[in-house]
Scaffold this active site. Structure first.
Site, PDB file in Angstrom:
ATOM      1  CG  HIS A   8      -1.969   0.983   1.259  1.00  0.00           C
ATOM      2  ND1 HIS A   8      -2.432   1.546   2.432  1.00  0.00           N
ATOM      3  CD2 HIS A   8      -2.709   1.550   0.265  1.00  0.00           C
ATOM      4  CE1 HIS A   8      -3.406   2.394   2.155  1.00  0.00           C
ATOM      5  NE2 HIS A   8      -3.596   2.417   0.856  1.00  0.00           N
ATOM      6  CD  GLU A  35      -2.559   2.005  -3.587  1.00  0.00           C
ATOM      7  OE1 GLU A  35      -3.472   2.812  -3.826  1.00  0.00           O
ATOM      8  OE2 GLU A  35      -1.677   2.205  -2.710  1.00  0.00           O
ATOM      9  CG  ASP A  37      -2.694   6.661  -3.959  1.00  0.00           C
ATOM     10  OD1 ASP A  37      -3.835   6.184  -4.042  1.00  0.00           O
ATOM     11  OD2 ASP A  37      -1.879   6.337  -3.078  1.00  0.00           O
ATOM     12  CG  HIS A  50      -3.858   8.895  -0.624  1.00  0.00           C
ATOM     13  ND1 HIS A  50      -4.702   9.627   0.197  1.00  0.00           N
ATOM     14  CD2 HIS A  50      -4.561   7.784  -0.980  1.00  0.00           C
ATOM     15  CE1 HIS A  50      -5.848   8.990   0.334  1.00  0.00           C
ATOM     16  NE2 HIS A  50      -5.790   7.864  -0.355  1.00  0.00           N
ATOM     17  CD  GLU A 100      -6.985   5.280  -5.234  1.00  0.00           C
ATOM     18  OE1 GLU A 100      -7.834   6.153  -4.910  1.00  0.00           O
ATOM     19  OE2 GLU A 100      -6.375   4.584  -4.410  1.00  0.00           O
TER      20      GLU A 100
END
Length: 227
Positions: A8, A35, A37, A50, A100
């Site tokens: 993450h 992962e 962002d 993020h 993301e």
């Protein structure tokens, strides 16, 4: 079943989130994927952060969208790390990535990079927003996509199918067997987030999910042995 462990924002439990340092640590820990962002800077760079602003994770303040890449580069993102752009992450690690995106604009910018670098096989694109998922799928043939949800019911399955997503990434605190069975009936993969404790890990394994997103690299080791 191959149970995936996804870092993450890298390994944000031990390193500054969404930094090259964090991504390299995730790869070295043997996590299956990473992962991250993506937001667009004022001048259109795909920056890896993020939040919509820089306040929480850097020594600066203000919205990302109102700062140029050069202005963002001047900030300390933790332990002397700089805010990376997506292309730098691609070069810094070899791991598969789950990117993301926050909106359709970011989808279009990401699509351009993915087409240029032929990344459909390496990068799965995720979003909370159906329209962003649908847009990246339209722009990058063959791309794998995932719909993320925090507050949801079985309706998340219909929303994912409508957007053309093959995976749902679901907040494990709201996950139920009914949702899992509904997703399986639609042929969707299921990733649980955020899995940071043995209790959470036992839950996702008991529900036979396809993987877990975690802040800590040791989940990779313990995940193999948790029934």
């Amino acid at each position: 079943m191959n149970f995936l462990t996804i870092g993450h924002r890298g390994v944000m439990g031990v390193e500054p989130e969404n930094t090259l340092r964090s991504f390299v640590a995730a790869q070295e820990a043997g996590l299956d994927a990473i992962e991250l962002d993506l937001h667009l800077s004022k001048d259109g760079a795909l920056v890896v952060m993020h939040d919509t602003d820089v306040d929480r994770t850097t020594d600066g303040s203000g919205p990302i969208a109102e700062k140029t890449l050069a202005e963002l580069r001047a900030l300390d993102a933790g332990r002397g790390e700089r805010i990376p752009v997506f292309e730098e992450v691609l070069d810094a690690v070899r791991s598969p990535l789950q990117a993301e995106i926050k909106d359709v604009r970011a989808a279009r910018a990401l699509a351009e990079v993915m087409r240029e670098r032929d990344l459909a096989g390496r990068v799965e694109v995720s979003s909370f927003h159906q329209e962003a998922v649908a847009e990246i799928a339209r722009l990058v043939p063959g791309v794998r996509t995932a719909l993320i949800a925090s507050r949801y019911g079985t309706d998340v399955v219909e929303r994912a199918v409508e957007a053309g997503a093959a995976t749902v990434c679901l907040n494990i605190r709201r996950l139920t067997l009914e949702v899992v069975e509904h997703a399986r009936g639609a042929g969707l993969r299921i990733i649980g987030w955020v899995v940071n404790t043995q209790e959470h890990l036992r839950l996702v394994r008991a529900l036979e999910l396809d993987g877990a997103t975690t802040d800590y690299p040791d989940i990779k080791r313990t995940g193999r042995f948790t029934a």
